[in-house]
Design an enzyme around this catalytic site. Structure first.
Site, PDB file in Angstrom:
ATOM      1  N   VAL A  19       0.838  -1.206   0.000  1.00  0.00           N
ATOM      2  CA  VAL A  19       0.000   0.000   0.000  1.00  0.00           C
ATOM      3  C   VAL A  19       0.875   1.258   0.000  1.00  0.00           C
ATOM      4  CG1 VAL A  19      -1.855   1.236   1.180  1.00  0.00           C
ATOM      5  CG2 VAL A  19      -1.822  -1.251   1.247  1.00  0.00           C
TER       6      VAL A  19
ATOM      7  N   GLY B 276      -6.165  -4.466  -2.314  1.00  0.00           N
ATOM      8  CA  GLY B 276      -5.441  -4.132  -3.545  1.00  0.00           C
ATOM      9  C   GLY B 276      -4.644  -2.862  -3.324  1.00  0.00           C
TER      10      GLY B 276
ATOM     11  N   GLY C  98      -3.400 -16.000  -4.865  1.00  0.00           N
ATOM     12  CA  GLY C  98      -2.918 -14.830  -4.108  1.00  0.00           C
ATOM     13  C   GLY C  98      -4.015 -14.125  -3.335  1.00  0.00           C
TER      14      GLY C  98
ATOM     15  N   LYS D 192     -12.756  -4.997  11.696  1.00  0.00           N
ATOM     16  CA  LYS D 192     -13.426  -3.981  10.876  1.00  0.00           C
ATOM     17  C   LYS D 192     -14.792  -3.629  11.472  1.00  0.00           C
ATOM     18  CE  LYS D 192     -10.892  -5.525   6.840  1.00  0.00           C
ATOM     19  NZ  LYS D 192     -10.842  -6.504   5.759  1.00  0.00           N
TER      20      LYS D 192
ATOM     21  N   LYS E  14      -6.443  -1.834  10.655  1.00  0.00           N
ATOM     22  CA  LYS E  14      -7.655  -2.110  11.451  1.00  0.00           C
ATOM     23  C   LYS E  14      -7.348  -2.850  12.739  1.00  0.00           C
ATOM     24  CE  LYS E  14      -7.111  -5.134   8.001  1.00  0.00           C
ATOM     25  NZ  LYS E  14      -6.785  -4.920   6.600  1.00  0.00           N
TER      26      LYS E  14
HETATM   27  N1  LIG Z   1      -2.773  -4.767   0.954  1.00  0.00           N
HETATM   28  C1  LIG Z   1      -4.045  -4.358   0.942  1.00  0.00           C
HETATM   29  O1  LIG Z   1      -4.786  -4.559  -0.022  1.00  0.00           O
HETATM   30  C2  LIG Z   1      -4.590  -3.618   2.138  1.00  0.00           C
HETATM   31  C3  LIG Z   1      -5.911  -3.140   2.092  1.00  0.00           C
HETATM   32  C4  LIG Z   1      -6.409  -2.424   3.164  1.00  0.00           C
HETATM   33  C5  LIG Z   1      -5.610  -2.228   4.278  1.00  0.00           C
HETATM   34  N2  LIG Z   1      -4.316  -2.736   4.313  1.00  0.00           N
HETATM   35  C6  LIG Z   1      -3.518  -2.476   5.511  1.00  0.00           C
HETATM   36  O2  LIG Z   1      -2.412  -1.650   5.108  1.00  0.00           O
HETATM   37  C7  LIG Z   1      -1.293  -1.907   5.955  1.00  0.00           C
HETATM   38  C8  LIG Z   1      -0.081  -2.235   5.058  1.00  0.00           C
HETATM   39  O3  LIG Z   1      -0.400  -3.353   4.281  1.00  0.00           O
HETATM   40  P1  LIG Z   1       0.537  -3.807   3.071  1.00  0.00           P
HETATM   41  O4  LIG Z   1      -0.259  -4.780   2.274  1.00  0.00           O
HETATM   42  O5  LIG Z   1       1.113  -2.636   2.377  1.00  0.00           O
HETATM   43  O6  LIG Z   1       1.695  -4.591   3.851  1.00  0.00           O
HETATM   44  P2  LIG Z   1       3.183  -4.888   3.359  1.00  0.00           P
HETATM   45  O7  LIG Z   1       3.215  -5.012   1.869  1.00  0.00           O
HETATM   46  O8  LIG Z   1       3.672  -6.033   4.168  1.00  0.00           O
HETATM   47  O9  LIG Z   1       3.986  -3.565   3.744  1.00  0.00           O
HETATM   48  C9  LIG Z   1       4.444  -3.260   5.028  1.00  0.00           C
HETATM   49  C10 LIG Z   1       5.831  -2.693   4.896  1.00  0.00           C
HETATM   50  O10 LIG Z   1       6.246  -2.185   6.160  1.00  0.00           O
HETATM   51  C11 LIG Z   1       7.537  -2.677   6.459  1.00  0.00           C
HETATM   52  N3  LIG Z   1       7.721  -2.731   7.905  1.00  0.00           N
HETATM   53  C12 LIG Z   1       7.243  -3.657   8.767  1.00  0.00           C
HETATM   54  N4  LIG Z   1       7.589  -3.333  10.031  1.00  0.00           N
HETATM   55  C13 LIG Z   1       8.286  -2.190   9.958  1.00  0.00           C
HETATM   56  C14 LIG Z   1       8.917  -1.371  10.920  1.00  0.00           C
HETATM   57  N5  LIG Z   1       8.907  -1.684  12.212  1.00  0.00           N
HETATM   58  N6  LIG Z   1       9.567  -0.267  10.504  1.00  0.00           N
HETATM   59  C15 LIG Z   1       9.605   0.066   9.190  1.00  0.00           C
HETATM   60  N7  LIG Z   1       9.032  -0.686   8.223  1.00  0.00           N
HETATM   61  C16 LIG Z   1       8.380  -1.795   8.605  1.00  0.00           C
HETATM   62  C17 LIG Z   1       7.578  -4.036   5.811  1.00  0.00           C
HETATM   63  O11 LIG Z   1       8.893  -4.472   5.648  1.00  0.00           O
HETATM   64  P3  LIG Z   1       9.167  -6.084   5.634  1.00  0.00           P
HETATM   65  O12 LIG Z   1       8.421  -6.601   4.452  1.00  0.00           O
HETATM   66  O13 LIG Z   1      10.641  -6.169   5.525  1.00  0.00           O
HETATM   67  O14 LIG Z   1       8.614  -6.601   6.940  1.00  0.00           O
HETATM   68  C18 LIG Z   1       6.866  -3.759   4.493  1.00  0.00           C
HETATM   69  O15 LIG Z   1       7.755  -3.224   3.536  1.00  0.00           O
HETATM   70  C19 LIG Z   1      -1.721  -3.045   6.895  1.00  0.00           C
HETATM   71  O16 LIG Z   1      -2.178  -2.504   8.110  1.00  0.00           O
HETATM   72  C20 LIG Z   1      -2.868  -3.702   6.137  1.00  0.00           C
HETATM   73  O17 LIG Z   1      -3.793  -4.348   6.990  1.00  0.00           O
HETATM   74  C21 LIG Z   1      -3.802  -3.423   3.259  1.00  0.00           C
END
Ligand SMILES: NC(=O)c1ccc[n+]([C@@H]2O[C@H](COP(=O)([O-])OP(=O)(O)OC[C@H]3O[C@@H](n4cnc5c(N)ncnc54)[C@H](OP(=O)(O)O)[C@@H]3O)[C@@H](O)[C@H]2O)c1
Length: 431
Positions: free
Chosen positions: A14, A302, A187, A205, A105
């Site tokens: 994201v 997404g 996925g 949620k 969330k």
């Molecule tokens: N993906 C979706 O479609 C979606 C939709 C709605 C809400 N969300 C929410 O959005 C948030 C992010 O989701 P995402 O899908 O983007 O997750 P993600 O792809 O795993 O991205 C998280 C990033 O943060 C990094 N990270 C983790 N711990 C950290 C720390 N302590 N300090 C600095 N960086 C750190 C991770 O690095 P590493 O990979 O090295 O751990 C990763 O690069 C979550 O809360 C999720 O529930 C996601």
């Protein structure tokens, strides 16, 4: 004021979507709001992996302090997920005078009480649109578009993984395990999908939706949560014959002054709009006194749809800062008609029940007798095809009954020597 500075913590899926949108739509956004939204710093643990967008090295850091303690940063966007250290980062950022945008969330469901109180205290906002339904603007609709409404109920399909699994079972006549492995292959499910499949993500949620609709910040333990792993293809098929569809619903509704907040597989009429919500799509059906019944529908996950919600909040904050305003986004007031939360034992529902019984005379009479003893009346009975060893599935639809009574009746039925444990009960909603 010609720009606001944003610090992003979490340059993952994201996070890189947010950077992409702010880069690609920079001129459009500036034209719309008259202010530039500038990414000042990006923090992530991992600065080596390739992202969907590349940025100048000087923007990147491994130290969240460089963002949180920077006096020129106006907004911190938290997109790392999880509770710790996300909570600590949000607390420190609020204390150093930043607004927060998050999609987390789990964090708000668990720690919201403390974080929202701190934000109010510091006259800062926590924006969280992307945390429910990703790009569907449900939070804004509940908070702003429907601000004059009293809500009666909210029914949400808010977990794409579970909805994909149930749709897959129903469409392809396959087992839960087969549908889940298909979700993983495409996925749509994590390696460990338990948070999704067990209803926990939906409950997180629901906590946020309930807060916005009824002004009650429930804790996780207040919510009844049941997942979908026990749902069998037989039940999906028998239910379909009765004109019903099974969905994992997040439900908040007022019944006689009490608020029910629950997540569980639910049978709804096939004719209802929610029953046609298939695959990874999310949908939320809201009933209110003025606007009536509304359906929100769209992708629940997404990169760009979640990032779209984050960017919309950056625009909100920019407009507020520009106008020199602080308007708390948590303008929800407790609904005075809600006296208390209703425990699951006390809810009243219609039920689908299925048990496996020996194909002998008198079995149905014994089962009906037990149900009657607990004050439960049967609306319809269907004996399904004869099976091996003369064990037959019997499906009943039960008129409105108290959950506690139904549970006790089923325990007694399961003890009969002519019935094989364990019977299945699925709650029904008219929606
Ligand atoms: N993906 C979706 O479609 C979606 C939709 C709605 C809400 N969300 C929410 O959005 C948030 C992010 O989701 P995402 O899908 O983007 O997750 P993600 O792809 O795993 O991205 C998280 C990033 O943060 C990094 N990270 C983790 N711990 C950290 C720390 N302590 N300090 C600095 N960086 C750190 C991770 O690095 P590493 O990979 O090295 O751990 C990763 O690069 C979550 O809360 C999720 O529930 C996601």
């Amino acid at each position: 004021m010609n720009k606001i500075n944003v610090g992003l913590i979490g340059f993952g899926n994201v996070g890189s979507g947010v950077v992409k949108i702010l880069r690609e739509k920079k001129h459009l956004l500036s034209k719309k709001i008259g202010v530039e939204i500038n990414i000042k710093k990006i923090c992530d643990k991992d600065l080596a992996s390739k992202r969907s967008i590349s940025v100048e090295k000087s923007l990147l850091t491994r130290s969240p302090k460089e963002i949180i303690e920077d006096p020129q940063t106006d907004v911190v966007v938290e997109l790392i997920g999880g509770i710790h250290p996300a909570k600590e980062y949000v607390v420190q950022a609020l204390k150093s005078g930043k607004h927060i945008v998050t999609a987390n969330k789990a964090l708000l469901a668990q720690e919201g009480r403390e974080l929202f109180a701190l934000a109010r205290d510091r006259e800062k906002n926590i924006y969280f649109e992307a945390s429910v339904g990703a790009g569907i603007p449900i939070i804004k609709a509940l908070r702003e578009g429907l601000v004059a409404n009293k809500f009666h109920s909210i029914f949400g399909i808010v977990n794409g993984t579970s909805n994909f699994v149930l749709s897959q079972m129903s469409r392809n006549n396959c087992s839960f395990a087969q549908a889940l492995s298909e979700a993983k292959a495409r996925g749509f499910a994590e390696k460990d999908p338990s948070l999704d499949i067990n209803g926990i993500d939906s409950a997180h949620k629901l906590i946020l939706l309930t807060y916005l609709c009824f002004g009650k910040l429930a804790s996780f333990n207040d919510i009844f949560v049941e997942g979908i792993s026990h749902i069998s293809i037989s039940d999906i098929n028998y239910a379909r014959e009765l004109g019903l569809e099974i969905k994992l619903l997040a439900i908040a509704k007022i019944e006689k002054g009490e608020l029910e907040v629950r997540v569980h597989p639910t049978l709804i009429p096939k004719t209802h709009l929610l029953s046609s919500v298939e695959g990874i799509v999310n949908s939320i059906y809201v009933s209110s006194d003025l606007a009536g019944n509304l359906l929100f529908y769209g992708p629940g996950a997404g990169q760009l749809c979640a990032a779209s919600a984050v960017v919309s909040h950056l625009v909100d904050i920019t407009k507020d800062i520009k106008a020199g305003l602080f308007k708390s986004v948590l303008n929800n007031v407790p609904d005075p008609s809600v006296k208390k939360l209703r425990k699951i034992d006390e809810i009243e529902s219609r039920y689908y029940i299925r048990f496996m019984a020996m194909d002998k005379p008198g079995v149905l009479a014994r089962v009906s007798g037990i149900l009657a003893k607990f004050g439960i009346s049967v609306a319809s009975v269907n004996q399904k095809e004869r099976r091996k060893a003369h064990i037959v599935p019997i499906v009943m639809i039960i008129h409105e009954a108290k959950e506690k009574n139904l549970r006790q009746a089923l325990v007694t039925i399961d003890r009969l020597n002519v019935v094989k444990p364990k019977s299945v009960a699925i709650r029904m909603e008219e929606v």
